[in-house]
Design a protein around this motif. Structure first.
Motif, PDB file in Angstrom:
ATOM      1  N   PRO A  97     -63.828 -10.963   2.634  1.00 33.29           N
ATOM      2  CA  PRO A  97     -62.805 -10.983   3.691  1.00 33.29           C
ATOM      3  C   PRO A  97     -61.536 -11.746   3.313  1.00 33.29           C
ATOM      4  O   PRO A  97     -60.585 -11.775   4.090  1.00 33.29           O
ATOM      5  CB  PRO A  97     -63.522 -11.689   4.840  1.00 33.29           C
ATOM      6  N   MET A  98     -61.507 -12.365   2.115  1.00 29.48           N
ATOM      7  CA  MET A  98     -60.333 -13.121   1.695  1.00 29.48           C
ATOM      8  C   MET A  98     -60.078 -12.895   0.204  1.00 29.48           C
ATOM      9  O   MET A  98     -61.004 -12.645  -0.564  1.00 29.48           O
ATOM     10  CB  MET A  98     -60.519 -14.623   1.957  1.00 29.48           C
TER      11      MET A  98
ATOM     12  N   LEU B  41     -61.247  -5.359  -4.762  1.00 33.32           N
ATOM     13  CA  LEU B  41     -62.501  -5.779  -4.132  1.00 33.32           C
ATOM     14  C   LEU B  41     -62.276  -6.155  -2.671  1.00 33.32           C
ATOM     15  O   LEU B  41     -63.076  -5.823  -1.789  1.00 33.32           O
ATOM     16  CB  LEU B  41     -63.094  -6.967  -4.896  1.00 33.32           C
ATOM     17  N   PHE B  42     -61.154  -6.834  -2.422  1.00 35.29           N
ATOM     18  CA  PHE B  42     -60.824  -7.261  -1.060  1.00 35.29           C
ATOM     19  C   PHE B  42     -60.606  -6.065  -0.139  1.00 35.29           C
ATOM     20  O   PHE B  42     -61.211  -5.961   0.935  1.00 35.29           O
ATOM     21  CB  PHE B  42     -59.580  -8.152  -1.109  1.00 35.29           C
TER      22      PHE B  42
ATOM     23  N   VAL C 106     -54.927 -14.240   1.530  1.00 34.55           N
ATOM     24  CA  VAL C 106     -54.780 -13.080   2.410  1.00 34.55           C
ATOM     25  C   VAL C 106     -56.155 -12.747   2.965  1.00 34.55           C
ATOM     26  O   VAL C 106     -57.145 -12.712   2.230  1.00 34.55           O
ATOM     27  CB  VAL C 106     -54.177 -11.882   1.654  1.00 34.55           C
ATOM     28  N   TYR C 107     -56.207 -12.511   4.280  1.00 34.81           N
ATOM     29  CA  TYR C 107     -57.503 -12.296   4.922  1.00 34.81           C
ATOM     30  C   TYR C 107     -57.506 -11.020   5.750  1.00 34.81           C
ATOM     31  O   TYR C 107     -56.455 -10.492   6.141  1.00 34.81           O
ATOM     32  CB  TYR C 107     -57.869 -13.499   5.806  1.00 34.81           C
ATOM     33  N   ASP C 108     -58.707 -10.529   6.013  1.00 31.46           N
ATOM     34  CA  ASP C 108     -58.919  -9.312   6.796  1.00 31.46           C
ATOM     35  C   ASP C 108     -59.105  -9.710   8.263  1.00 31.46           C
ATOM     36  O   ASP C 108     -60.104 -10.348   8.616  1.00 31.46           O
ATOM     37  CB  ASP C 108     -60.159  -8.584   6.268  1.00 31.46           C
TER      38      ASP C 108
ATOM     39  N   ALA D 233     -51.528 -13.084   5.732  1.00 33.20           N
ATOM     40  CA  ALA D 233     -51.600 -14.288   4.907  1.00 33.20           C
ATOM     41  C   ALA D 233     -51.796 -15.506   5.800  1.00 33.20           C
ATOM     42  O   ALA D 233     -51.166 -15.626   6.853  1.00 33.20           O
ATOM     43  CB  ALA D 233     -50.324 -14.444   4.094  1.00 33.20           C
ATOM     44  N   ALA D 234     -52.683 -16.394   5.387  1.00 26.63           N
ATOM     45  CA  ALA D 234     -52.918 -17.637   6.116  1.00 26.63           C
ATOM     46  C   ALA D 234     -51.850 -18.659   5.735  1.00 26.63           C
ATOM     47  O   ALA D 234     -51.499 -18.800   4.563  1.00 26.63           O
ATOM     48  CB  ALA D 234     -54.306 -18.186   5.791  1.00 26.63           C
TER      49      ALA D 234
END
Length: 339
Positions: free
Chosen positions: A220-221, A213-214, A138-140, A243-244
């Protein structure tokens, strides 16, 4: 494994016990203790809804006992052995069932599981699925414009773009990533871990710390689930976190529950296991555990679930392979991460 909101780690200490006893249940005098993971029984998790619904049916007390994560759950059961207070253990996954069976602490459930329908058709005489999902990075979107499109791109990508992962020794998502890497890289997994290590900000004991933390912007991931963005879309009205989708496929998690041989209320434990496959339990899974239900449900899922990544390929080791190799693969991971 579910969208375990990181606030669970603040609200429920390790091995926290949630017990809201009803007057009727006290009169009945029956108590079922269920070991599970902390976020399942958080006030925003499915636990309170499940407790209320089951106590109405059983005329009993449902007593939750929570630990950090699924691997920690198995470790606790092993440590306590025949002295465990629980009747049911809820929150292991199929990567752990062979090892759990080998302890000799669980017994066949003897319930009808016709309602259960998970991808791959997992079925077992001892453990019953209650939900499933897929691990994902999962990324920002406010930090990363082009996310990795494969595990290979994650491993070989820009070291400046960090990821937080979980420890496979204590966390089912951490173990899931370990098995994901092993599925894709095979004998080359150690080298892949060594490369990925440059991108890892930190390794946390469980999901809650990692996701915290994310979302706090430390990285960022994060290793999470394809369903995690649904939480943000539904609860926060935000599509910031996504999600990538990985071309090699995504490793699958099927979460299960089982009955301990030393269960003080065997009939009550089986009643709970049967209840677990009913709509009253399953309806609470999508928007409280943020996973996919293992059996048919009555509710209509929020539109956000239609926007989630749907893996083209599901990856999953047979439970016996995980049991035979888990220690060796973890030792390989430790050595690679130490280089």
């Amino acid at each position: 494994m579910r969208f375990r909101t990181f606030f669970a780690s603040l609200a429920l200490p390790l091995a926290a016990t949630v017990s809201l006893t009803s007057v009727a249940a006290q009169a009945a005098g029956k108590t079922l203790t269920v070991y599970t993971y902390e976020s399942f029984i958080a006030e925003w998790g499915p636990g309170p809804l499940v407790k209320e619904a089951f106590e109405k049916e059983c005329d009993c007390t449902l007593n939750w006992v929570g630990v950090e994560d699924g691997v920690a759950l198995l470790n606790r059961v092993k440590l306590e052995g025949d002295s465990a207070e629980a009747g049911v253990v809820l929150g292991l996954d199929t990567n752990l069932v062979a090892e759990a069976k080998a302890t000799g602490l669980f017994e066949p459930h003897d319930i009808d599981t016709a309602a259960v329908d998970v991808p791959g058709g997992f079925s077992d005489d001892t453990f019953v699925p209650f939900d499933y999902g897929y691990f994902a990075v999962v990324y920002d979107t406010q930090t990363i414009d082009t996310p990795p499109a494969s595990l290979k791109e994650l491993v070989e990508g820009d070291p400046a773009q960090k990821i937080v992962i979980e420890d496979p020794r204590t966390s089912t998502p951490g173990l899931g990533l370990l098995l994901w890497m092993k599925t894709v890289y095979g004998d080359g997994a150690a080298d892949a871990w060594e490369k990925l290590n440059d991108r890892i900000l930190t390794v946390t004991p469980g999901w809650s710390e990692a996701y915290g933390l994310f979302t706090n912007g430390e990285a960022p991931m994060v290793l999470s689930y394809t369903t995690s963005p649904a939480y943000h879309m539904v609860a926060e009205d935000s599509d910031r976190y996504q999600a990538a989708s990985f071309s090699e496929g995504h490793y699958m998690q099927i979460e299960v529950a089982g009955i301990l041989k030393t269960a003080p209320e065997k009939d009550l434990a089986r009643e709970f296991m049967a209840f677990m496959t009913s709509p009253a339990f399953q309806d609470a899974i999508p928007t409280h555990n943020w996973m996919l239900p293992a059996a048919a449900i009555d509710m209509e899922l929020p539109e956000a679930f239609d926007k989630l990544v749907v893996p083209e390929t599901s990856l999953l080791f047979p439970p016996e392979d995980v049991a035979d190799n888990r220690k060796a693969w973890i030792d390989e991971w430790i050595a690679a991460m130490s280089r």
